[in-house]
Design a protein around this motif. Sequence first.
Motif, short mmCIF file in Angstrom:
data_model
loop_
_atom_site.label_atom_id
_atom_site.label_comp_id
_atom_site.label_asym_id
_atom_site.label_seq_id
_atom_site.Cartn_x
_atom_site.Cartn_y
_atom_site.Cartn_z
N GLY A 40 0.82 -1.19 0.00
CA GLY A 40 0.00 0.00 0.00
C GLY A 40 0.86 1.25 0.00
N ASN A 41 0.25 2.40 -0.13
CA ASN A 41 1.02 3.64 -0.16
C ASN A 41 1.62 3.98 1.20
N ASN A 42 1.21 3.26 2.25
CA ASN A 42 1.80 3.45 3.57
C ASN A 42 2.66 2.27 4.01
N ASP A 43 2.98 1.37 3.09
CA ASP A 43 3.79 0.20 3.39
C ASP A 43 5.21 0.36 2.85
N SER A 44 6.10 -0.44 3.40
CA SER A 44 7.47 -0.51 2.90
C SER A 44 7.56 -1.58 1.81
N GLY A 45 8.62 -1.53 1.05
CA GLY A 45 8.82 -2.51 -0.02
C GLY A 45 9.33 -3.85 0.48
N THR A 46 9.89 -3.89 1.70
CA THR A 46 10.35 -5.13 2.32
C THR A 46 9.98 -5.11 3.80
N TYR A 47 9.73 -6.32 4.34
CA TYR A 47 9.43 -6.44 5.76
C TYR A 47 10.20 -7.62 6.33
N PRO A 48 10.78 -7.47 7.52
CA PRO A 48 11.49 -8.60 8.13
C PRO A 48 10.50 -9.62 8.68
N PHE A 49 10.85 -10.88 8.55
CA PHE A 49 10.06 -11.96 9.13
C PHE A 49 11.00 -12.91 9.85
N ALA A 50 10.79 -13.10 11.15
CA ALA A 50 11.65 -13.95 11.95
C ALA A 50 10.88 -15.15 12.45
N PHE A 51 11.49 -16.33 12.30
CA PHE A 51 10.91 -17.55 12.84
C PHE A 51 12.04 -18.41 13.39
N GLY A 52 12.05 -18.58 14.71
CA GLY A 52 13.18 -19.27 15.32
C GLY A 52 14.45 -18.47 15.08
N GLU A 53 15.44 -19.13 14.54
CA GLU A 53 16.71 -18.46 14.25
C GLU A 53 16.76 -17.93 12.82
N ARG A 54 15.70 -18.13 12.10
CA ARG A 54 15.67 -17.72 10.71
C ARG A 54 15.13 -16.29 10.57
N LEU A 55 15.83 -15.47 9.82
CA LEU A 55 15.37 -14.12 9.52
C LEU A 55 15.42 -13.92 8.02
N GLU A 56 14.30 -13.50 7.46
CA GLU A 56 14.28 -13.20 6.03
C GLU A 56 13.50 -11.90 5.81
N TYR A 57 13.68 -11.35 4.65
CA TYR A 57 12.99 -10.11 4.31
C TYR A 57 12.02 -10.37 3.18
N LEU A 58 10.74 -10.25 3.48
CA LEU A 58 9.70 -10.47 2.49
C LEU A 58 9.62 -9.26 1.57
N LYS A 59 9.56 -9.51 0.28
CA LYS A 59 9.41 -8.44 -0.69
C LYS A 59 7.92 -8.21 -0.94
N ILE A 60 7.52 -6.98 -0.87
CA ILE A 60 6.10 -6.64 -1.01
C ILE A 60 5.89 -5.97 -2.37
N PRO A 61 5.34 -6.68 -3.34
CA PRO A 61 5.20 -6.12 -4.70
C PRO A 61 4.09 -5.07 -4.78
N LYS A 62 4.18 -4.22 -5.76
CA LYS A 62 3.13 -3.23 -5.99
C LYS A 62 1.89 -3.87 -6.59
N THR A 63 2.08 -4.85 -7.46
CA THR A 63 0.96 -5.60 -8.03
C THR A 63 1.32 -7.08 -8.04
#
Length: 223
Positions: free
Chosen positions: A83-106
């Motif tokens: 959305g227009n108030n969202d970032s293009g990436t968001y961190p997601f942590a599960f246990g010891e795993r950390l990844e950055y989810l990419k948030i597409p425009k469409t």
Amino acid sequence: MDLTDAIQLPSGLWGSAKDIANVCQKDKVRALVLSDSHFYRSVVSAIITCHKDADILIFCGDGIGDIIENAADLPPLVAFVRGNNDSGTYPFAFGERLEYLKIPKTLLFSIADVPVLLTHGDGFSFFDPVGDSVIAARMEGASVVISGHTHRSLFAKKNGVLCINPGSVSRPRGCPASFAILDFERGKSFPSYEFFKIEADGSNSSFLFKPFTPKEFIDDWLL
């Protein structure tokens, strides 16, 4: 969602490889559609918890963090856009795993062989979101367009395109706070759909979800 094996496909869909494959093979798929939560995480959590039968969560943006915060309770497959108030990436942590989810425009994907275009809708006209949805659908080869942004629930079928806006779960404009459920069935060109308005249950600080029909869209509702 199986967080242990959750991955994000190049298309942008998020879930475990097994769950993604299972949902893609189903002949009947239930989609829970939310938008514009704007940090109102308690209602997002309540909606997701009350709809465990959903195969996929579709989120139209402005509150990606609210979805990720509820990751453990999400349906097997998740589709989201920025959305227009969202970032293009968001961190997601599960246990010891950390990844950055990419948030597409469409996001363009198929549910039970029905091509769906998901977008926040901030590029659409406030005064003719349906017309702009049809144009976008033709460009992408979609028969269903799902968008948010206006904070106003809407459904319309025009020129062979079904346009759905679930409304805002937290900050509605001129209508109740709301969300939608779409039921896709292989062999049918369009899903069936139902909208639910959100009401506070004052007796226990929870929420009530009641079916309702959004008012017909008119191009002067912002005036």
